[in-house]
Design a protein around this motif. Structure first.
Motif, PDB file in Angstrom:
ATOM      1  N   TYR A 167     -56.528  99.215 -14.007  1.00  0.00           N
ATOM      2  CA  TYR A 167     -57.560  99.819 -13.176  1.00  0.00           C
ATOM      3  C   TYR A 167     -58.912  99.156 -13.406  1.00  0.00           C
ATOM      4  CZ  TYR A 167     -60.211 103.246 -10.586  1.00  0.00           C
ATOM      5  OH  TYR A 167     -61.044 103.845  -9.655  1.00  0.00           O
ATOM      6  N   GLY A 168     -59.223  98.860 -14.670  1.00  0.00           N
ATOM      7  CA  GLY A 168     -60.483  98.184 -14.956  1.00  0.00           C
ATOM      8  C   GLY A 168     -60.561  96.833 -14.275  1.00  0.00           C
ATOM      9  N   TRP A 169     -59.483  96.068 -14.380  1.00  0.00           N
ATOM     10  CA  TRP A 169     -59.467  94.752 -13.747  1.00  0.00           C
ATOM     11  C   TRP A 169     -59.565  94.868 -12.224  1.00  0.00           C
ATOM     12  CZ3 TRP A 169     -55.757  92.363 -10.521  1.00  0.00           C
ATOM     13  CH2 TRP A 169     -55.971  91.009 -10.292  1.00  0.00           C
ATOM     14  N   PHE A 170     -58.889  95.863 -11.650  1.00  0.00           N
ATOM     15  CA  PHE A 170     -58.980  96.097 -10.206  1.00  0.00           C
ATOM     16  C   PHE A 170     -60.425  96.342  -9.787  1.00  0.00           C
ATOM     17  CE2 PHE A 170     -59.381  99.769  -7.243  1.00  0.00           C
ATOM     18  CZ  PHE A 170     -59.203  99.073  -6.052  1.00  0.00           C
ATOM     19  N   GLN A 171     -61.138  97.209 -10.504  1.00  0.00           N
ATOM     20  CA  GLN A 171     -62.515  97.519 -10.117  1.00  0.00           C
ATOM     21  C   GLN A 171     -63.433  96.307 -10.265  1.00  0.00           C
ATOM     22  OE1 GLN A 171     -63.838  99.812  -8.516  1.00  0.00           O
ATOM     23  NE2 GLN A 171     -62.574 101.643  -8.696  1.00  0.00           N
ATOM     24  N   PHE A 172     -63.327  95.586 -11.355  1.00  0.00           N
ATOM     25  CA  PHE A 172     -64.165  94.396 -11.527  1.00  0.00           C
ATOM     26  C   PHE A 172     -63.873  93.371 -10.431  1.00  0.00           C
ATOM     27  CE2 PHE A 172     -64.049  95.727 -16.164  1.00  0.00           C
ATOM     28  CZ  PHE A 172     -65.360  96.172 -16.189  1.00  0.00           C
ATOM     29  N   SER A 173     -62.594  93.211 -10.083  1.00  0.00           N
ATOM     30  CA  SER A 173     -62.220  92.266  -9.023  1.00  0.00           C
ATOM     31  C   SER A 173     -62.758  92.723  -7.670  1.00  0.00           C
ATOM     32  CB  SER A 173     -60.691  92.141  -8.949  1.00  0.00           C
ATOM     33  OG  SER A 173     -60.162  91.651 -10.155  1.00  0.00           O
ATOM     34  N   SER A 174     -62.708  94.034  -7.436  1.00  0.00           N
ATOM     35  CA  SER A 174     -63.201  94.584  -6.176  1.00  0.00           C
ATOM     36  C   SER A 174     -64.704  94.370  -6.035  1.00  0.00           C
ATOM     37  CB  SER A 174     -62.870  96.086  -6.105  1.00  0.00           C
ATOM     38  OG  SER A 174     -63.395  96.666  -4.936  1.00  0.00           O
ATOM     39  N   VAL A 175     -65.446  94.601  -7.112  1.00  0.00           N
ATOM     40  CA  VAL A 175     -66.904  94.382  -7.069  1.00  0.00           C
ATOM     41  C   VAL A 175     -67.212  92.910  -6.842  1.00  0.00           C
ATOM     42  CG1 VAL A 175     -69.073  94.598  -8.340  1.00  0.00           C
ATOM     43  CG2 VAL A 175     -67.320  96.387  -8.553  1.00  0.00           C
ATOM     44  N   LYS A 176     -66.479  92.035  -7.511  1.00  0.00           N
ATOM     45  CA  LYS A 176     -66.664  90.584  -7.322  1.00  0.00           C
ATOM     46  C   LYS A 176     -66.462  90.216  -5.850  1.00  0.00           C
ATOM     47  CE  LYS A 176     -64.863  86.146  -9.067  1.00  0.00           C
ATOM     48  NZ  LYS A 176     -64.265  85.593  -7.840  1.00  0.00           N
ATOM     49  N   HIS A 177     -65.405  90.776  -5.253  1.00  0.00           N
ATOM     50  CA  HIS A 177     -65.136  90.504  -3.840  1.00  0.00           C
ATOM     51  C   HIS A 177     -66.285  91.009  -2.965  1.00  0.00           C
ATOM     52  CE1 HIS A 177     -62.696  89.928  -0.212  1.00  0.00           C
ATOM     53  NE2 HIS A 177     -63.107  91.128   0.173  1.00  0.00           N
ATOM     54  N   SER A 178     -66.793  92.198  -3.263  1.00  0.00           N
ATOM     55  CA  SER A 178     -67.879  92.773  -2.473  1.00  0.00           C
ATOM     56  C   SER A 178     -69.131  91.901  -2.544  1.00  0.00           C
ATOM     57  CB  SER A 178     -68.203  94.190  -2.958  1.00  0.00           C
ATOM     58  OG  SER A 178     -67.134  95.072  -2.730  1.00  0.00           O
TER      59      SER A 178
END
Length: 264
Positions: A167-178
């Motif tokens: 979940y942590g990696w998902f959120q960091f990846s999502s913010v990077k994409h944004s």
């Protein structure tokens, strides 16, 4: 005999009236009680060994407190308000993985509109570092959003997916994409399902992220801004957790000032 039956019917009728009155009173209490929103944010503290290791893995060993506060207490509180923005304004109805991406788009767009550019530059450095260092998903070529969507089909997204590496990696990846997508605030608000809003002239809001009080000031400031756009957001409260994994929010009603009722 007939008199007894008539009396019984009358008593039943009074009982029905009492039940109806109670139901109406409770319904009015729920309808008229104020909406409230609660944001829980991780604080900088002395964690247990596992949590400390996870924080340093994600944030790096240099300027760790500064990076922690910038991500969780500056950026992520706006992410949490994004969930409430959808709830209180009857925005788009999408699965939880895509909603998480959308509220990250919102938080990035918000800070691109109101934030200091150097903070967004540092935020990008934080998430790029975290994506490459949290778990093995990045090294194994896993698609962060497809992985989350697969888990969002389960009964409880957070129970099935909530751990530091996934979940942590998902959120960091999502913010990077944004950040890389760089959508405007107008564009994101439209994607959230809103049409009747008006943004003010762009201003830069400066915040020295030295303590938790500054994070609370950001929450209050953002709620004020959202209402000034012409969108709805109720009174918001913030609490701080000693667990760095505890960054969340919830919407509820404060019934008669006595107890809370979760409605969403």
């Amino acid at each position: 005999m007939e008199k007894e039956q008539a009396k019984k019917k009358k008593l039943i009728s009074k009982g029905d009236i009492i039940v109806i009155v109670i139901v109406v009173v409770l319904a009015l209490a729920v309808l008229l009680s104020p909406n409230m929103y609660w944001v829980t944010t991780a604080k900088w503290t002395d964690w247990n060994e596992t949590n400390r290791e996870n924080v340093y893995t994600a944030m790096g060993s240099e300027n760790t407190e500064e990076r922690f506060r910038l991500y969780f207490q500056y950026y992520n509180v706006i992410h949490e308000l994004g969930h409430g923005l959808i709830i209180y304004n009857k925005g788009v109805d999408i699965d939880i993985a895509d909603e998480e991406q959308l509220v990250n788009d919102f938080a990035v767009a918000y800070w691109n509109y109101y934030g200091e550019p150097e903070k967004m530059t540092e935020l990008y450095d934080i998430v790029c570092y975290a994506v490459e260092n949290v778990g093995d998903n990045y090294k194994n070529g896993v698609d962060y959003l497809e992985n989350a969507r697969a888990n969002s089909n389960r009964e409880d997204f957070y129970a099935s997916f909530f751990n530091f590496n996934d979940y942590g990696w998902f959120q960091f990846s999502s913010v990077k994409h944004s950040i890389e997508q760089n959508k405007s605030l107008d564009e994101v608000l439209s994607e959230m399902g809103f049409t009747d809003f008006k943004l003010p002239e762009r201003t830069i809001l400066k915040h020295e992220m030295t303590d938790e009080a500054e994070s609370t000031a950001i929450v209050n400031e953002a709620v004020k801004n959202i209402n000034e756009w012409g969108l709805k957001f109720p009174e918001a409260h913030q609490s701080f957790s000693g667990d760095p994994n505890m960054n969340s929010s919830r919407a509820f009603k404060n019934i008669l000032g006595i107890f809370y009722l979760n409605l969403f």
